[in-house]
Write a protein that holds these residues in place. Sequence first.
Motif, PDB file in Angstrom:
ATOM      1  N   MET A 252       0.837  -1.203   0.000  1.00 35.45           N
ATOM      2  CA  MET A 252       0.000   0.000   0.000  1.00 35.45           C
ATOM      3  C   MET A 252       0.872   1.254   0.000  1.00 35.45           C
ATOM      4  O   MET A 252       0.581   2.233  -0.709  1.00 35.45           O
ATOM      5  CB  MET A 252      -0.915  -0.011   1.218  1.00 35.45           C
ATOM      6  CG  MET A 252      -1.936   1.110   1.232  1.00 35.45           C
ATOM      7  SD  MET A 252      -3.095   0.867   2.606  1.00 35.45           S
ATOM      8  CE  MET A 252      -4.120   2.323   2.426  1.00 35.45           C
ATOM      9  N   VAL A 253       1.939   1.240   0.784  1.00 36.39           N
ATOM     10  CA  VAL A 253       2.843   2.388   0.833  1.00 36.39           C
ATOM     11  C   VAL A 253       3.507   2.600  -0.522  1.00 36.39           C
ATOM     12  O   VAL A 253       3.659   3.729  -0.988  1.00 36.39           O
ATOM     13  CB  VAL A 253       3.902   2.198   1.941  1.00 36.39           C
ATOM     14  CG1 VAL A 253       4.924   3.327   1.910  1.00 36.39           C
ATOM     15  CG2 VAL A 253       3.229   2.147   3.313  1.00 36.39           C
ATOM     16  N   ALA A 254       3.890   1.498  -1.179  1.00 34.42           N
ATOM     17  CA  ALA A 254       4.498   1.603  -2.506  1.00 34.42           C
ATOM     18  C   ALA A 254       3.511   2.205  -3.504  1.00 34.42           C
ATOM     19  O   ALA A 254       3.864   3.095  -4.286  1.00 34.42           O
ATOM     20  CB  ALA A 254       4.969   0.233  -2.975  1.00 34.42           C
TER      21      ALA A 254
ATOM     22  N   THR B 246       1.804   7.064  -6.832  1.00 38.01           N
ATOM     23  CA  THR B 246       0.620   7.776  -7.328  1.00 38.01           C
ATOM     24  C   THR B 246       0.371   9.097  -6.602  1.00 38.01           C
ATOM     25  O   THR B 246      -0.680   9.703  -6.793  1.00 38.01           O
ATOM     26  CB  THR B 246      -0.635   6.880  -7.186  1.00 38.01           C
ATOM     27  OG1 THR B 246      -0.822   6.528  -5.809  1.00 38.01           O
ATOM     28  CG2 THR B 246      -0.499   5.619  -8.016  1.00 38.01           C
ATOM     29  N   LYS B 247       1.320   9.546  -5.794  1.00 42.17           N
ATOM     30  CA  LYS B 247       1.057  10.751  -4.999  1.00 42.17           C
ATOM     31  C   LYS B 247       1.236  12.053  -5.775  1.00 42.17           C
ATOM     32  O   LYS B 247       0.733  13.098  -5.355  1.00 42.17           O
ATOM     33  CB  LYS B 247       1.953  10.772  -3.760  1.00 42.17           C
ATOM     34  CG  LYS B 247       3.436  10.933  -4.032  1.00 42.17           C
ATOM     35  CD  LYS B 247       4.225  10.940  -2.723  1.00 42.17           C
ATOM     36  CE  LYS B 247       5.718  11.110  -2.966  1.00 42.17           C
ATOM     37  NZ  LYS B 247       6.480  11.133  -1.695  1.00 42.17           N
ATOM     38  N   TYR B 248       1.931  12.029  -6.913  1.00 38.10           N
ATOM     39  CA  TYR B 248       2.116  13.231  -7.736  1.00 38.10           C
ATOM     40  C   TYR B 248       1.554  12.984  -9.130  1.00 38.10           C
ATOM     41  O   TYR B 248       1.583  11.849  -9.613  1.00 38.10           O
ATOM     42  CB  TYR B 248       3.601  13.595  -7.841  1.00 38.10           C
ATOM     43  CG  TYR B 248       4.245  14.008  -6.551  1.00 38.10           C
ATOM     44  CD1 TYR B 248       3.705  15.014  -5.755  1.00 38.10           C
ATOM     45  CD2 TYR B 248       5.405  13.378  -6.107  1.00 38.10           C
ATOM     46  CE1 TYR B 248       4.307  15.386  -4.566  1.00 38.10           C
ATOM     47  CE2 TYR B 248       6.016  13.747  -4.920  1.00 38.10           C
ATOM     48  CZ  TYR B 248       5.459  14.745  -4.161  1.00 38.10           C
ATOM     49  OH  TYR B 248       6.048  15.120  -2.975  1.00 38.10           O
ATOM     50  N   PRO B 249       1.075  14.024  -9.789  1.00 35.52           N
ATOM     51  CA  PRO B 249       0.891  15.400  -9.308  1.00 35.52           C
ATOM     52  C   PRO B 249      -0.213  15.491  -8.260  1.00 35.52           C
ATOM     53  O   PRO B 249      -1.107  14.665  -8.226  1.00 35.52           O
ATOM     54  CB  PRO B 249       0.505  16.174 -10.574  1.00 35.52           C
ATOM     55  CG  PRO B 249       0.892  15.294 -11.722  1.00 35.52           C
ATOM     56  CD  PRO B 249       0.733  13.903 -11.210  1.00 35.52           C
ATOM     57  N   SER B 250      -0.122  16.538  -7.441  1.00 37.89           N
ATOM     58  CA  SER B 250      -1.092  16.753  -6.377  1.00 37.89           C
ATOM     59  C   SER B 250      -1.357  18.242  -6.229  1.00 37.89           C
ATOM     60  O   SER B 250      -0.460  19.064  -6.423  1.00 37.89           O
ATOM     61  CB  SER B 250      -0.549  16.196  -5.057  1.00 37.89           C
ATOM     62  OG  SER B 250      -1.332  16.619  -3.958  1.00 37.89           O
TER      63      SER B 250
ATOM     64  N   ILE C 134       0.772  14.892   1.647  1.00 34.56           N
ATOM     65  CA  ILE C 134       0.286  14.256   0.426  1.00 34.56           C
ATOM     66  C   ILE C 134       0.192  12.743   0.609  1.00 34.56           C
ATOM     67  O   ILE C 134      -0.774  12.105   0.187  1.00 34.56           O
ATOM     68  CB  ILE C 134       1.200  14.615  -0.758  1.00 34.56           C
ATOM     69  CG1 ILE C 134       1.076  16.113  -1.066  1.00 34.56           C
ATOM     70  CG2 ILE C 134       0.842  13.790  -1.990  1.00 34.56           C
ATOM     71  CD1 ILE C 134       2.123  16.637  -2.013  1.00 34.56           C
ATOM     72  N   MET C 135       1.203  12.149   1.241  1.00 38.43           N
ATOM     73  CA  MET C 135       1.177  10.712   1.489  1.00 38.43           C
ATOM     74  C   MET C 135       0.004  10.345   2.403  1.00 38.43           C
ATOM     75  O   MET C 135      -0.685   9.342   2.187  1.00 38.43           O
ATOM     76  CB  MET C 135       2.488  10.260   2.117  1.00 38.43           C
ATOM     77  CG  MET C 135       3.611  10.050   1.123  1.00 38.43           C
ATOM     78  SD  MET C 135       3.372   8.611   0.037  1.00 38.43           S
ATOM     79  CE  MET C 135       3.767   7.266   1.156  1.00 38.43           C
ATOM     80  N   GLU C 136      -0.224  11.150   3.437  1.00 38.12           N
ATOM     81  CA  GLU C 136      -1.337  10.893   4.349  1.00 38.12           C
ATOM     82  C   GLU C 136      -2.660  10.881   3.579  1.00 38.12           C
ATOM     83  O   GLU C 136      -3.492   9.994   3.754  1.00 38.12           O
ATOM     84  CB  GLU C 136      -1.376  11.960   5.446  1.00 38.12           C
ATOM     85  CG  GLU C 136      -0.237  11.887   6.442  1.00 38.12           C
ATOM     86  CD  GLU C 136      -0.429  10.760   7.451  1.00 38.12           C
ATOM     87  OE1 GLU C 136      -1.450  10.048   7.356  1.00 38.12           O
ATOM     88  OE2 GLU C 136       0.428  10.601   8.324  1.00 38.12           O
ATOM     89  N   ASP C 137      -2.867  11.885   2.732  1.00 34.43           N
ATOM     90  CA  ASP C 137      -4.107  11.977   1.969  1.00 34.43           C
ATOM     91  C   ASP C 137      -4.256  10.792   1.017  1.00 34.43           C
ATOM     92  O   ASP C 137      -5.334  10.202   0.904  1.00 34.43           O
ATOM     93  CB  ASP C 137      -4.143  13.279   1.170  1.00 34.43           C
ATOM     94  CG  ASP C 137      -4.361  14.496   2.044  1.00 34.43           C
ATOM     95  OD1 ASP C 137      -4.690  14.319   3.230  1.00 34.43           O
ATOM     96  OD2 ASP C 137      -4.187  15.627   1.544  1.00 34.43           O
ATOM     97  N   ARG C 138      -3.178  10.452   0.328  1.00 35.92           N
ATOM     98  CA  ARG C 138      -3.240   9.368  -0.646  1.00 35.92           C
ATOM     99  C   ARG C 138      -3.520   8.029   0.036  1.00 35.92           C
ATOM    100  O   ARG C 138      -4.319   7.212  -0.459  1.00 35.92           O
ATOM    101  CB  ARG C 138      -1.923   9.297  -1.421  1.00 35.92           C
ATOM    102  CG  ARG C 138      -1.909   8.238  -2.511  1.00 35.92           C
ATOM    103  CD  ARG C 138      -2.902   8.560  -3.593  1.00 35.92           C
ATOM    104  NE  ARG C 138      -3.020   7.454  -4.543  1.00 35.92           N
ATOM    105  CZ  ARG C 138      -4.156   6.890  -4.896  1.00 35.92           C
ATOM    106  NH1 ARG C 138      -5.306   7.318  -4.385  1.00 35.92           N
ATOM    107  NH2 ARG C 138      -4.176   5.897  -5.753  1.00 35.92           N
ATOM    108  N   LEU C 139      -2.894   7.798   1.168  1.00 30.11           N
ATOM    109  CA  LEU C 139      -3.100   6.544   1.894  1.00 30.11           C
ATOM    110  C   LEU C 139      -4.524   6.435   2.423  1.00 30.11           C
ATOM    111  O   LEU C 139      -5.121   5.355   2.413  1.00 30.11           O
ATOM    112  CB  LEU C 139      -2.086   6.445   3.033  1.00 30.11           C
ATOM    113  CG  LEU C 139      -0.655   6.109   2.580  1.00 30.11           C
ATOM    114  CD1 LEU C 139       0.350   6.450   3.658  1.00 30.11           C
ATOM    115  CD2 LEU C 139      -0.544   4.640   2.201  1.00 30.11           C
TER     116      LEU C 139
ATOM    117  N   PRO D 108       1.748   5.965   6.571  1.00 28.95           N
ATOM    118  CA  PRO D 108       0.738   4.998   6.502  1.00 28.95           C
ATOM    119  C   PRO D 108       0.104   5.759   7.398  1.00 28.95           C
ATOM    120  O   PRO D 108      -0.395   6.573   6.733  1.00 28.95           O
ATOM    121  CB  PRO D 108       1.750   4.347   5.721  1.00 28.95           C
ATOM    122  CG  PRO D 108       2.723   5.432   5.309  1.00 28.95           C
ATOM    123  CD  PRO D 108       2.771   6.229   6.377  1.00 28.95           C
ATOM    124  N   SER D 109      -0.614   5.771   8.634  1.00 25.19           N
ATOM    125  CA  SER D 109      -0.362   7.089   9.202  1.00 25.19           C
ATOM    126  C   SER D 109       1.083   7.197   9.668  1.00 25.19           C
ATOM    127  O   SER D 109       1.613   6.242  10.165  1.00 25.19           O
ATOM    128  CB  SER D 109      -1.201   7.363  10.445  1.00 25.19           C
ATOM    129  OG  SER D 109      -2.522   7.600  10.155  1.00 25.19           O
TER     130      SER D 109
END
Length: 209
Positions: free
Chosen positions: A17-19, A24-28, A162-167, A198-199
């Motif tokens: 999930m982290v990978a 997929t976190k950009y563009p944001s 951004i990672m927090e939102d995407r996860l 992840p959080s």
Amino acid sequence: MVIKIELSYIYKYPLIMVANAHFTKYPSDKEKFVKKLELKEVQEDSKQWTTYRRSIAHCLNPIPGILRRIPVLNEPAILLEEESWLNCREKELSLKSKNLTWETYASLREQSVFRPHAENPDWTVMAQEGIIDIHGIGPFGRVIEMFAETFLYAGIRRGFAIMEDRLMEMKDTNSFEDNLNKKEVVSTKAAPPQIVFPSLSDFHLILFC
């Protein structure tokens, strides 16, 4: 001055999930400087369950206008290269990134490794090392170094958000939850987990000057 960073995170999500979130976190909308990601190369080895990817990020030039009066700093865009190696069998994601713009004058290098947490395999530990070394710009070098330090901290904070939102988006997706609940059978015929590309519970940064 050489700026060195050491970062460690614990994400309360599995490695796969982290990978996916990373790829997929950009563009944001929360990162105005990264305008486009260009996938340049993909190599897959189904026998070893490994995937190599090389991407180029096209970023806005963050240098303030007053400093862009120095001709070498007046670039319309900044290019950053990222290489990644995902090993699903060993459950490890390795990343290396560097700047392509201003290579003669500055060195920006990062290496990151994601692995399952030793005590909880459903969590992921990230360890990152980076260095920023600016040289060859003469008397303006110190000014650029101070700006780079400030920009580094701001970029780290935006990246976390951004990672927090995407996860969280991925956690709320039923299809991901369904795939996560499936039992994997490890055999010579089994296929590696699919990366869709992840959080944050621990953060550590060290700055050496």
